[in-house]
Scaffold this motif. Structure first.
Motif, PDB file in Angstrom:
ATOM      1  N   ARG A 235       6.076  -6.801  14.727  1.00 35.40           N
ATOM      2  CA  ARG A 235       6.900  -6.028  13.806  1.00 35.40           C
ATOM      3  C   ARG A 235       6.256  -4.666  13.611  1.00 35.40           C
ATOM      4  O   ARG A 235       5.020  -4.565  13.573  1.00 35.40           O
ATOM      5  CB  ARG A 235       7.014  -6.720  12.445  1.00 35.40           C
ATOM      6  N   SER A 236       7.072  -3.629  13.438  1.00 35.65           N
ATOM      7  CA  SER A 236       6.519  -2.295  13.225  1.00 35.65           C
ATOM      8  C   SER A 236       5.644  -2.241  11.985  1.00 35.65           C
ATOM      9  O   SER A 236       4.662  -1.496  11.945  1.00 35.65           O
ATOM     10  CB  SER A 236       7.647  -1.262  13.118  1.00 35.65           C
ATOM     11  N   TYR A 237       5.958  -3.055  10.972  1.00 28.66           N
ATOM     12  CA  TYR A 237       5.165  -3.004   9.745  1.00 28.66           C
ATOM     13  C   TYR A 237       3.844  -3.755   9.863  1.00 28.66           C
ATOM     14  O   TYR A 237       3.034  -3.731   8.937  1.00 28.66           O
ATOM     15  CB  TYR A 237       5.974  -3.503   8.540  1.00 28.66           C
ATOM     16  N   TYR A 238       3.613  -4.394  10.997  1.00 32.27           N
ATOM     17  CA  TYR A 238       2.321  -5.044  11.237  1.00 32.27           C
ATOM     18  C   TYR A 238       1.391  -4.204  12.126  1.00 32.27           C
ATOM     19  O   TYR A 238       0.262  -4.619  12.409  1.00 32.27           O
ATOM     20  CB  TYR A 238       2.529  -6.391  11.920  1.00 32.27           C
ATOM     21  N   LEU A 239       1.837  -3.056  12.594  1.00 31.10           N
ATOM     22  CA  LEU A 239       1.060  -2.286  13.560  1.00 31.10           C
ATOM     23  C   LEU A 239      -0.237  -1.717  13.008  1.00 31.10           C
ATOM     24  O   LEU A 239      -1.150  -1.403  13.762  1.00 31.10           O
ATOM     25  CB  LEU A 239       1.913  -1.143  14.119  1.00 31.10           C
ATOM     26  N   SER A 240      -0.339  -1.577  11.712  1.00 29.42           N
ATOM     27  CA  SER A 240      -1.536  -0.956  11.127  1.00 29.42           C
ATOM     28  C   SER A 240      -2.708  -1.913  11.012  1.00 29.42           C
ATOM     29  O   SER A 240      -3.796  -1.502  10.606  1.00 29.42           O
ATOM     30  CB  SER A 240      -1.198  -0.389   9.743  1.00 29.42           C
ATOM     31  N   ARG A 241      -2.494  -3.168  11.371  1.00 30.78           N
ATOM     32  CA  ARG A 241      -3.595  -4.136  11.306  1.00 30.78           C
ATOM     33  C   ARG A 241      -3.462  -5.149  12.433  1.00 30.78           C
ATOM     34  O   ARG A 241      -2.426  -5.245  13.090  1.00 30.78           O
ATOM     35  CB  ARG A 241      -3.605  -4.871   9.959  1.00 30.78           C
TER      36      ARG A 241
ATOM     37  N   ASP B  33      -7.314  -2.212   7.283  1.00 34.91           N
ATOM     38  CA  ASP B  33      -5.932  -1.858   7.607  1.00 34.91           C
ATOM     39  C   ASP B  33      -5.825  -0.347   7.578  1.00 34.91           C
ATOM     40  O   ASP B  33      -6.453   0.305   6.741  1.00 34.91           O
ATOM     41  CB  ASP B  33      -4.961  -2.485   6.598  1.00 34.91           C
ATOM     42  N   ALA B  34      -5.039   0.187   8.498  1.00 33.07           N
ATOM     43  CA  ALA B  34      -4.930   1.637   8.605  1.00 33.07           C
ATOM     44  C   ALA B  34      -4.222   2.262   7.411  1.00 33.07           C
ATOM     45  O   ALA B  34      -4.409   3.441   7.122  1.00 33.07           O
ATOM     46  CB  ALA B  34      -4.173   2.005   9.877  1.00 33.07           C
ATOM     47  N   ARG B  35      -3.408   1.470   6.718  1.00 38.08           N
ATOM     48  CA  ARG B  35      -2.603   2.013   5.625  1.00 38.08           C
ATOM     49  C   ARG B  35      -3.139   1.519   4.287  1.00 38.08           C
ATOM     50  O   ARG B  35      -3.714   0.432   4.191  1.00 38.08           O
ATOM     51  CB  ARG B  35      -1.137   1.611   5.785  1.00 38.08           C
ATOM     52  N   ALA B  36      -2.892   2.339   3.255  1.00 35.78           N
ATOM     53  CA  ALA B  36      -3.332   1.999   1.901  1.00 35.78           C
ATOM     54  C   ALA B  36      -2.151   2.115   0.946  1.00 35.78           C
ATOM     55  O   ALA B  36      -2.194   2.804  -0.070  1.00 35.78           O
ATOM     56  CB  ALA B  36      -4.479   2.901   1.469  1.00 35.78           C
ATOM     57  N   VAL B  37      -1.066   1.413   1.309  1.00 31.59           N
ATOM     58  CA  VAL B  37       0.149   1.340   0.503  1.00 31.59           C
ATOM     59  C   VAL B  37       0.535  -0.133   0.412  1.00 31.59           C
ATOM     60  O   VAL B  37      -0.017  -0.973   1.127  1.00 31.59           O
ATOM     61  CB  VAL B  37       1.297   2.157   1.136  1.00 31.59           C
ATOM     62  N   PRO B  38       1.471  -0.486  -0.464  1.00 34.40           N
ATOM     63  CA  PRO B  38       1.888  -1.899  -0.516  1.00 34.40           C
ATOM     64  C   PRO B  38       2.379  -2.390   0.843  1.00 34.40           C
ATOM     65  O   PRO B  38       2.942  -1.628   1.638  1.00 34.40           O
ATOM     66  CB  PRO B  38       3.025  -1.884  -1.544  1.00 34.40           C
ATOM     67  N   ARG B  39       2.154  -3.666   1.111  1.00 33.32           N
ATOM     68  CA  ARG B  39       2.651  -4.248   2.359  1.00 33.32           C
ATOM     69  C   ARG B  39       4.181  -4.194   2.388  1.00 33.32           C
ATOM     70  O   ARG B  39       4.828  -4.503   1.395  1.00 33.32           O
ATOM     71  CB  ARG B  39       2.185  -5.702   2.488  1.00 33.32           C
TER      72      ARG B  39
ATOM     73  N   TYR C  96      -4.328  -1.943  -2.465  1.00 30.14           N
ATOM     74  CA  TYR C  96      -3.388  -2.163  -1.367  1.00 30.14           C
ATOM     75  C   TYR C  96      -4.132  -2.387  -0.046  1.00 30.14           C
ATOM     76  O   TYR C  96      -3.787  -3.278   0.728  1.00 30.14           O
ATOM     77  CB  TYR C  96      -2.448  -0.963  -1.218  1.00 30.14           C
ATOM     78  N   ARG C  97      -5.154  -1.561   0.202  1.00 36.89           N
ATOM     79  CA  ARG C  97      -5.875  -1.728   1.462  1.00 36.89           C
ATOM     80  C   ARG C  97      -6.588  -3.073   1.511  1.00 36.89           C
ATOM     81  O   ARG C  97      -6.637  -3.733   2.554  1.00 36.89           O
ATOM     82  CB  ARG C  97      -6.875  -0.600   1.671  1.00 36.89           C
ATOM     83  N   ASP C  98      -7.124  -3.527   0.378  1.00 40.38           N
ATOM     84  CA  ASP C  98      -7.803  -4.818   0.357  1.00 40.38           C
ATOM     85  C   ASP C  98      -6.823  -5.970   0.534  1.00 40.38           C
ATOM     86  O   ASP C  98      -7.143  -6.975   1.169  1.00 40.38           O
ATOM     87  CB  ASP C  98      -8.597  -4.975  -0.940  1.00 40.38           C
ATOM     88  N   LEU C  99      -5.621  -5.844  -0.025  1.00 45.27           N
ATOM     89  CA  LEU C  99      -4.593  -6.852   0.212  1.00 45.27           C
ATOM     90  C   LEU C  99      -4.221  -6.891   1.693  1.00 45.27           C
ATOM     91  O   LEU C  99      -4.083  -7.966   2.296  1.00 45.27           O
ATOM     92  CB  LEU C  99      -3.354  -6.556  -0.634  1.00 45.27           C
ATOM     93  N   ARG C 100      -4.062  -5.725   2.282  1.00 41.77           N
ATOM     94  CA  ARG C 100      -3.713  -5.645   3.690  1.00 41.77           C
ATOM     95  C   ARG C 100      -4.842  -6.202   4.566  1.00 41.77           C
ATOM     96  O   ARG C 100      -4.592  -6.904   5.554  1.00 41.77           O
ATOM     97  CB  ARG C 100      -3.406  -4.192   4.074  1.00 41.77           C
TER      98      ARG C 100
END
Length: 537
Positions: A187-193, A259-265, A288-292
């Protein structure tokens, strides 16, 4: 213990570099912002993943323009607008097995039910194409997942479905070639990790069927996988980190989740907003980054990552060096060395063996609790180990990191604290998080059984594996299905906790169950149920 000041550079957020290519598609929380946030905030769907997986019927820019225009009109309904402008994912069909089907036959009948072919996808949606067929976990998980798939492959191999094994390994190699790494899922939303690095174990499995050709074929991708996890490691000063690479004060080079992003999943947007709101004094971006990063670990979520076991908002995954992750990277380094040797590159073989040996020394020195007698994670901020025993302590046994003495002591700890009537507990604490007690997870049962046997702990391995098989069998006998996780404290039922309801299917439970039936069966016998294994003892 190291001073707090020397770790300032380690704990500051770092820029993520190069893990995705410029051509990677953006996730829907970016392409559809701010409509995405409004829809998730309105809780139109019980599961926030539903909208993350929805496919816009028009280009996002056109759709956003329509939304801005229509929302100011009298009688505007967000629910109606979404229904008219998106194709929503359908519910997974319920699979009803033939009456009287054995556990093995049920699982083997599920392989085609869980197989997907998505070489072409709608470019407006979040699903990423893969060139060959793949097996999904089931339920809400409508895409392939990275670490899940290794345990699914064990079952496919048990079913002699070697072409499917090869197809799935090829798909993961394709993802490395395309994205620079294997994402959490396609999924595109999984690409950051990513997820726990199991690609080298997949190649190992395929090599049992194809020999050294498998190592030579996937050597470029194995090296690229290693480069992804070690990105930024060159030139790191002691007491600093870059993305997933951590250099400790003594110069040891280990890894953490990131995770490359630091926003809500994307798939848990409002949940993450709520979690960050419960963390006063912490920057929401860090929460957010720790959740990711916790999602990248696959243990989403667990007391392993929490400063306060009762509060998800205390999550600090990026400040922890996990023992299982580093054991997997040891295996990756040994596999690159082996593949390099098979390809005739002696210099690379020596280099990666040296890296593996250095990591093994660091794990056995820094992620071993001599007083407790088991492997642990390490807290970067405090410089101390986290003493609680978890099922992750078995990864060094499974991947040949541990000495025999460490293996014996760890096995004693597992038997005393994690062995239950229904199998292996994930942790010893009950928090409401799904990767804590009283749940047991199929992949961790396999790690335990195979790891204990590798280290000569056959009695405990058989006891643990047989107990888990009886749990799976009991649920199947009552409900004619396998599920994502199980309660192993004796009640023999599907597990609970976490962010979503218990899912049926289920890829890795299917795979591990077949692998355990094979492993624990008497020689030259075929075991189709837990009762067959018990008879073989």
């Amino acid at each position: 213990m190291r001073s707090r000041n020397c770790l300032i550079g380690l704990l500051l957020p770092m820029l993520w570099m190069g893990a995705a290519t410029a051509a990677d598609p953006l996730p829907p929380d970016q392409t559809l912002q701010p409509l995405f946030q409004q829809v998730q905030g309105a809780h139109l769907f019980p599961d926030q993943k539903t909208f993350a997986d929805a496919v816009p019927r028009r280009a996002p820019s056109v759709l956003l323009e329509a939304w801005r225009r229509e929302q100011s009109q009298p009688g505007f309904s967000l629910e109606t607008f979404v229904a008219d402008t998106f194709i929503l994912p359908g519910e997974a069909p319920t699979y009803v097995p033939p009456e009287g089907q054995t556990l093995r036959a049920h699982i083997e009948g599920l392989w085609p039910v869980l197989t997907r072919q998505t070489s072409e996808v709608d470019p407006q949606g979040s699903l990423l194409p893969l060139p060959k067929p793949y097996v999904v976990p089931g339920g809400r998980f409508r895409e392939v997942y990275y670490w899940d798939s290794y345990f699914t492959l064990l079952g496919l191999a048990s079913s002699n479905q070697w072409q499917q094994v090869r197809d799935m390994v090829d798909n993961f190699a394709y993802q490395i070639d395309t994205h620079g790494h294997i994402p959490n899922g396609n999924r595109s939303y999984y690409l950051s990790r990513s997820q726990p690095p199991f690609f080298s174990l997949m190649v190992d499995l395929l090599a049992t069927h194809e020999g050294d050709d498998a190592y030579r074929r996937y050597l470029p991708q194995l090296r690229a996988e290693h480069a992804f996890w070690m990105q930024g490691a060159d030139g790191l000063a002691p007491g600093t980190a870059q993305a997933r690479a951590v250099k400790l004060a003594d110069g040891s080079l280990l890894n953490r989740y990131w995770d490359a992003r630091a926003v809500p999943r994307t798939e848990s947007w409002t949940d993450d907003l709520a979690t960050a709101a419960q963390a006063p004094g912490r920057a929401p971006s860090q929460v957010y980054r720790d959740l990711r990063a916790g999602a990248e670990s696959g243990w989403d979520f667990s007391s392993r990552w929490l400063a306060d076991a009762g509060a998800l908002a205390s999550i600090h995954t990026t400040e922890i060096i996990p023992v299982d992750l580093n054991s997997l990277l040891f295996h990756l380094e040994k596999t690159v060395a082996r593949a390099s040797g098979a390809a005739g590159d002696s210099a690379a073989r020596r280099d990666f063996n040296r890296q593996a040996e250095a990591r093994q020394r660091a794990i056995n020195a820094l992620l071993w609790d001599e007083q407790q007698g088991w492997y642990v994670d390490r807290d970067i901020r405090s410089g101390s180990t986290r003493p609680g025993l978890t099922a992750a302590a078995l990864f060094p046994l499974w991947l040949d990191v541990a000495t025999r003495r460490q293996s014996r002591r760890t096995a004693d700890g597992v038997e005393a604290h994690l062995l239950r009537q229904g199998g292996l507990l994930t942790t010893t604490v009950t928090t409401g998080q799904q990767w804590d007690a009283p749940n047991g997870w199929a992949p961790l049962q396999w790690v335990a059984v195979d790891g204990l046997q590798r280290q000569g702990q056959d009695r405990l391995a058989r006891q643990l594996g047989t107990r888990f098989l009886h749990t799976v069998q009991a649920v199947y006998d009552r409900q004619q299905k396998l599920v994502e996780k199980y309660v192993v404290d004796g009640s023999a039922e599907g597990g609970g906790g976490g962010e979503y309801p218990l899912q049926d299917g289920f890829g890795w439970s299917n795979g591990v169950t077949l692998a355990l039936l094979d492993r624990l069966c008497a020689p030259k016998r075929r075991c189709d149920s837990a009762a067959d294994v018990a008879e073989a003892e």
